[in-house]
Every structure is written in structure tokens, then in C-alpha cells.
Design a protein around this motif. Sequence first.
Motif, PDB file in Angstrom:
ATOM      1  N   GLN A 228       0.823  -1.202   0.000  1.00 54.43           N
ATOM      2  CA  GLN A 228       0.000   0.000   0.000  1.00 54.43           C
ATOM      3  C   GLN A 228       0.863   1.260   0.000  1.00 54.43           C
ATOM      4  OE1 GLN A 228      -3.127  -0.052   2.963  1.00 54.43           O
ATOM      5  NE2 GLN A 228      -3.369  -2.258   2.788  1.00 54.43           N
ATOM      6  N   VAL A 229       1.979   1.235   0.750  1.00 54.03           N
ATOM      7  CA  VAL A 229       2.870   2.393   0.782  1.00 54.03           C
ATOM      8  C   VAL A 229       3.507   2.614  -0.590  1.00 54.03           C
ATOM      9  CG1 VAL A 229       4.979   3.320   1.776  1.00 54.03           C
ATOM     10  CG2 VAL A 229       3.312   2.206   3.254  1.00 54.03           C
ATOM     11  N   LEU A 230       3.942   1.517  -1.218  1.00 54.51           N
ATOM     12  CA  LEU A 230       4.547   1.660  -2.549  1.00 54.51           C
ATOM     13  C   LEU A 230       3.544   2.153  -3.575  1.00 54.51           C
ATOM     14  CD1 LEU A 230       6.802  -1.547  -2.697  1.00 54.51           C
ATOM     15  CD2 LEU A 230       7.496   0.810  -2.274  1.00 54.51           C
ATOM     16  N   ASP A 231       2.313   1.679  -3.500  1.00 51.61           N
ATOM     17  CA  ASP A 231       1.277   2.135  -4.430  1.00 51.61           C
ATOM     18  C   ASP A 231       1.009   3.635  -4.266  1.00 51.61           C
ATOM     19  OD1 ASP A 231       1.007  -0.384  -5.448  1.00 51.61           O
ATOM     20  OD2 ASP A 231      -0.714  -0.919  -4.204  1.00 51.61           O
ATOM     21  N   ALA A 232       1.221   4.150  -3.061  1.00 55.09           N
ATOM     22  CA  ALA A 232       0.930   5.566  -2.815  1.00 55.09           C
ATOM     23  C   ALA A 232       2.082   6.477  -3.229  1.00 55.09           C
ATOM     24  CB  ALA A 232       0.614   5.790  -1.338  1.00 55.09           C
ATOM     25  N   VAL A 233       3.318   5.981  -3.184  1.00 56.89           N
ATOM     26  CA  VAL A 233       4.471   6.861  -3.435  1.00 56.89           C
ATOM     27  C   VAL A 233       5.082   6.671  -4.818  1.00 56.89           C
ATOM     28  CG1 VAL A 233       4.990   6.980  -0.980  1.00 56.89           C
ATOM     29  CG2 VAL A 233       6.094   5.220  -2.386  1.00 56.89           C
ATOM     30  N   LEU A 234       4.927   5.501  -5.426  1.00 57.89           N
ATOM     31  CA  LEU A 234       5.537   5.285  -6.741  1.00 57.89           C
ATOM     32  C   LEU A 234       4.793   6.060  -7.817  1.00 57.89           C
ATOM     33  CD1 LEU A 234       6.377   1.471  -6.711  1.00 57.89           C
ATOM     34  CD2 LEU A 234       7.924   3.407  -6.394  1.00 57.89           C
ATOM     35  N   PRO A 235       5.500   6.820  -8.686  1.00 60.52           N
ATOM     36  CA  PRO A 235       4.816   7.612  -9.708  1.00 60.52           C
ATOM     37  C   PRO A 235       4.433   6.801 -10.945  1.00 60.52           C
ATOM     38  CG  PRO A 235       7.171   8.000  -9.839  1.00 60.52           C
ATOM     39  CD  PRO A 235       6.963   7.048  -8.692  1.00 60.52           C
ATOM     40  N   PHE A 236       4.769   5.526 -10.997  1.00 64.20           N
ATOM     41  CA  PHE A 236       4.455   4.726 -12.181  1.00 64.20           C
ATOM     42  C   PHE A 236       4.139   3.287 -11.765  1.00 64.20           C
ATOM     43  CE2 PHE A 236       9.013   5.098 -11.543  1.00 64.20           C
ATOM     44  CZ  PHE A 236       9.392   3.767 -11.409  1.00 64.20           C
TER      45      PHE A 236
END
Length: 236
Positions: A228-236
Amino acid sequence: MLFALIALGACGRSDHLGKPPSFTPTAASPETTAMVDPGLPIAIIEERPVDRASLWSGTRASLLGDRRAVVRGDILTVVIEIDEEAEISNSTDRRRNGSESLNIPNLAGIPQRLDRELPEGATSADLVGLNSASSSGGDGSVTRSEKLTLRVAATVIDVLPNGVLAISGSQELRVNFELRELLVTGYVRPADISRQNEITYDKIASARVSYGGRGQITDVQQPRIGQQVLDAVLPF
């Protein structure tokens, strides 16, 4: 940071690790508070001796008395029956073509002099030529279907100055290691409450209905905290 994320993810599951999820305590709930402290008392019609032998005495305790929720602490049934479908479809198509040309055959002899300097086969007769073409198309559709049938008892937690009732209700059902929760809050008019002391969800203003749960099945269906954290911060 890694240990903090691990600890955060474990906190949400600590309630039902190796055991069924615990019920929410009702001692400090808004419903219990409203029942313990019902607020200002309502006017009570004094019962006369002759009324004791009558089926109708004008009080809520009589056989034909009005037992609909009206004061803080009263209970009514909320009927939630949602059967809705929505379908939206859009289609667009746009096309455009353009062509422009510019020639200067005579301008103080400049084109003729320019032609002598140009390579063989080149001419300034068509000095400028432009062509353009554009097209766009789009299709979109939305299809949604919802069906939900529930009944839950709610408590009048407050009576507003205009007579509108603020209600709140909760229901929890535990099956094995999964706990299902039903929450409903909103505002209702006493006139919309039926003689069976029921009200449908479409007559509740600012209705908030939540149907979910917690437990082992819900934990498996939810993405991990790190994902969930990666889905929120990754721009792609």
C-alpha cells in the motif's frame, strides 16, 4: 523504517492472532449513553382510574398506544434494501484535415533570382506548403450493480431542536474467525417512522451505512502495508 512498517502491520491483526476477533465493547457506545441518560423527560399523561379498564388510555404502555421511537434512548428498526443498477456509455469521434500553400511568383524579381541559386528541380513557385491532419476517438462505459438487504436496530442518541432524531446503530456477527460489522447513522423525522417502528434507509438524511468486517479472511484479501505504501508513493 522496515521494523516500523512491520510493527504497524502487526498491530491491526493483534486482536485476532490465533483467536476469533473480539467484539466491540458496548459499555461506552453512543447508544448506551443515550439509554442511560435519556435527557429531558417527556410529558406523561396522567392515567385516570377509568382508563385502566380501557384498551386505549392515551399512554404508550396501552394496547393501542404509539410505541414509535420519539425520545432519546428509544430503539427503532432501520430497513436497508438496496437494489440499484447503473449503466453509462459514451463514444466520441473527431477528425480534422487542413492544407495551406503560399506562392510568390513576382516580388521585385526576388523569386527569379532565388530560382537561379536553388538546386536543379527546385523552384520558389510554391514557397510554403503546409498539411495537417488530426483525429481523436474515445470510448467509455460504466456498469454498476448493487444489492444489499439488511435490518438493524438503531438507538435515538439525540433529539434536535427542530424535533429531528439523530440515530446510531451497530451490529456485529461473528462466524468462526470472521467478524461482520454493520454500522448506520443519520437523521430521521418522527413522521417518517412507520407504525411498526421501522424506517427505510432512503428516508434517513445524511445516512452513513457501513457493512464490512475483520478477521482472517479480511486480512488475506487486503494488500500488505508495504504494498500500500509503494502504491501511494511510486509515480508509475
